[in-house]
Design an enzyme around this catalytic site. Structure first.
Site, PDB file in Angstrom:
ATOM      1  N   ARG A  89       0.815  -1.211   0.000  1.00  0.00           N
ATOM      2  CA  ARG A  89       0.000   0.000   0.000  1.00  0.00           C
ATOM      3  C   ARG A  89       0.850   1.264   0.000  1.00  0.00           C
ATOM      4  O   ARG A  89       0.589   2.208  -0.757  1.00  0.00           O
ATOM      5  CB  ARG A  89      -0.936   0.004   1.212  1.00  0.00           C
ATOM      6  CG  ARG A  89      -1.926   1.165   1.257  1.00  0.00           C
ATOM      7  CD  ARG A  89      -2.970   1.049   0.175  1.00  0.00           C
ATOM      8  NE  ARG A  89      -2.608   1.729  -1.075  1.00  0.00           N
ATOM      9  CZ  ARG A  89      -3.076   1.378  -2.255  1.00  0.00           C
ATOM     10  NH1 ARG A  89      -3.921   0.379  -2.395  1.00  0.00           N
ATOM     11  NH2 ARG A  89      -2.708   2.043  -3.343  1.00  0.00           N
ATOM     12  N   LYS A 113       2.471  24.728  -2.733  1.00  0.00           N
ATOM     13  CA  LYS A 113       1.225  24.060  -2.340  1.00  0.00           C
ATOM     14  C   LYS A 113       1.410  22.551  -2.467  1.00  0.00           C
ATOM     15  O   LYS A 113       0.869  21.884  -3.346  1.00  0.00           O
ATOM     16  CB  LYS A 113       0.066  24.546  -3.200  1.00  0.00           C
ATOM     17  CG  LYS A 113      -0.245  26.030  -2.988  1.00  0.00           C
ATOM     18  CD  LYS A 113      -1.339  26.507  -3.911  1.00  0.00           C
ATOM     19  CE  LYS A 113      -1.622  27.999  -3.715  1.00  0.00           C
ATOM     20  NZ  LYS A 113      -2.645  28.517  -4.641  1.00  0.00           N
ATOM     21  N   LYS A 144       3.826  38.897  -1.441  1.00  0.00           N
ATOM     22  CA  LYS A 144       2.444  38.648  -1.821  1.00  0.00           C
ATOM     23  C   LYS A 144       1.530  39.735  -1.248  1.00  0.00           C
ATOM     24  O   LYS A 144       1.998  40.655  -0.574  1.00  0.00           O
ATOM     25  CB  LYS A 144       2.022  37.252  -1.359  1.00  0.00           C
ATOM     26  CG  LYS A 144       2.835  36.151  -2.055  1.00  0.00           C
ATOM     27  CD  LYS A 144       2.467  34.776  -1.574  1.00  0.00           C
ATOM     28  CE  LYS A 144       1.068  34.360  -2.035  1.00  0.00           C
ATOM     29  NZ  LYS A 144       1.002  34.181  -3.504  1.00  0.00           N
ATOM     30  N   GLU A 179       3.806  39.989  -6.216  1.00  0.00           N
ATOM     31  CA  GLU A 179       2.487  39.608  -6.713  1.00  0.00           C
ATOM     32  C   GLU A 179       1.683  40.861  -7.051  1.00  0.00           C
ATOM     33  O   GLU A 179       1.585  41.784  -6.244  1.00  0.00           O
ATOM     34  CB  GLU A 179       1.757  38.798  -5.646  1.00  0.00           C
ATOM     35  CG  GLU A 179       0.345  38.384  -6.028  1.00  0.00           C
ATOM     36  CD  GLU A 179      -0.358  37.668  -4.894  1.00  0.00           C
ATOM     37  OE1 GLU A 179      -0.251  36.433  -4.828  1.00  0.00           O
ATOM     38  OE2 GLU A 179      -0.984  38.348  -4.056  1.00  0.00           O
ATOM     39  N   ASP A 198      -1.327  37.835 -11.012  1.00  0.00           N
ATOM     40  CA  ASP A 198      -2.185  36.923 -10.258  1.00  0.00           C
ATOM     41  C   ASP A 198      -3.649  37.069 -10.631  1.00  0.00           C
ATOM     42  O   ASP A 198      -4.231  38.151 -10.513  1.00  0.00           O
ATOM     43  CB  ASP A 198      -2.004  37.184  -8.757  1.00  0.00           C
ATOM     44  CG  ASP A 198      -2.730  36.152  -7.907  1.00  0.00           C
ATOM     45  OD1 ASP A 198      -2.496  34.946  -8.129  1.00  0.00           O
ATOM     46  OD2 ASP A 198      -3.519  36.552  -7.038  1.00  0.00           O
TER      47      ASP A 198
END
Length: 276
Positions: free
Chosen positions: A97, A132, A164, A194, A215
């Protein structure tokens, strides 16, 4: 692949799965039983994670022999046998697994990355990942992006400066944020800002940003931003790129397209183990 923390990751993952013992296997599989079988790709895709899969079984039982019939980066067709396995049945069943989870997940990332790279072929745009990623699996996931033909964005908060929207608010504006980072970061670090509109793009240019992120802009806005920047900074399209027509985005002239969906919502490639 070489990853110095791989064995620790795999041991913790095996302990999570097996715990104090595999009730099913220990109950019905004799300790002396030998198993043999193969790994089968049940759909077409780019294979990734073969060495990781082998290491799972090596840590469980060195007597398990895995023979690879494909390498990372190979394109498999549905029905292709990509590896053979033979050894103590208990170890094979206990590692199956985890080995499949990692092999399927990394192959899914490589496959989706290769699809994105193919979609923008012939343009100047390069496909990139983001931060991410699945906690604890970043090294493996970013490796899979490379196997699929993509590029890695910064690995973490320590190897690139990305200002950002929340940084801009907290710092009091783009110009102040860029100046502060330039004063504190090593001179080898590029600064990315950004932006969400042309006014911010102009502000980032004036502040001397090295890379300007566009963005969640539509393609018309991105094309206008690329024209305004005119090579004075690199450009990166970002924001829900996993749902966009990447060819259209690439044709705006951006240098990079970063796609969080390559790692955080990718579908695993269907691979199975069949004993015989």
């Amino acid at each position: 692949m070489r990853y110095i923390g791989l064995d620790d990751l795999l041991r913790r993952s095996l302990a999570e799965d097996i715990g104090p013992g595999d009730i099913t296997t220990q109950s019905c599989v004799p300790a002396t039983a030998i198993a043999q079988g193969h790994f089968v790709a049940k759909e077409a895709g780019v294979i990734c994670g073969m060495d990781v899969m082998c290491r799972v079984f090596a840590l469980l039982d060195p007597a398990i022999v895995v023979t690879l019939l494909a390498a990372d980066g190979d394109k498999a067709a549905a029905g292709d046998i990509i590896a053979e396995i033979q050894g103590p049945a208990r170890g094979v069943l206990q590692g199956e697994r985890l080995a499949l989870n990692l092999l399927q997940h990394l192959s899914g990332i490589a496959t989706e990355t290769a699809r994105a790279v193919a979609e923008v072929a012939g343009t100047s745009a390069k496909i990139c990942d983001t931060r991410k990623t699945t906690p604890g699996l970043r090294v493996l996931e970013k490796y899979a992006v490379q196997v699929g033909g993509g590029r890695n964005h910064r690995f973490g908060l320590f190897d690139g400066a990305m200002i950002k929207d929340n940084h801009i608010v907290a710092a009091g504006g783009i110009a102040k944020a860029v100046e502060a980072v330039r004063q504190h970061a090593p001179h080898t670090i590029q600064i990315e800002v950004e932006t969400t509109n042309l006014a911010q793009v102009e502000e980032a240019l004036t502040a001397g940003a090295d890379i300007i992120m566009l963005d969640n802009m539509d393609c018309t806005q991105m094309a206008a931003a690329v024209k305004l920047i005119a090579g004075r900074a690199k450009t990166e399209a970002s924001g829900n790129m996993g749902t966009r027509v990447l060819r259209d985005v690439a044709e705006t002239g951006v240098d990079f397209i970063s796609i969080g969906a390559l790692t955080h919502t990718v579908r695993a490639l269907d691979i199975s183990v069949r004993l015989y």
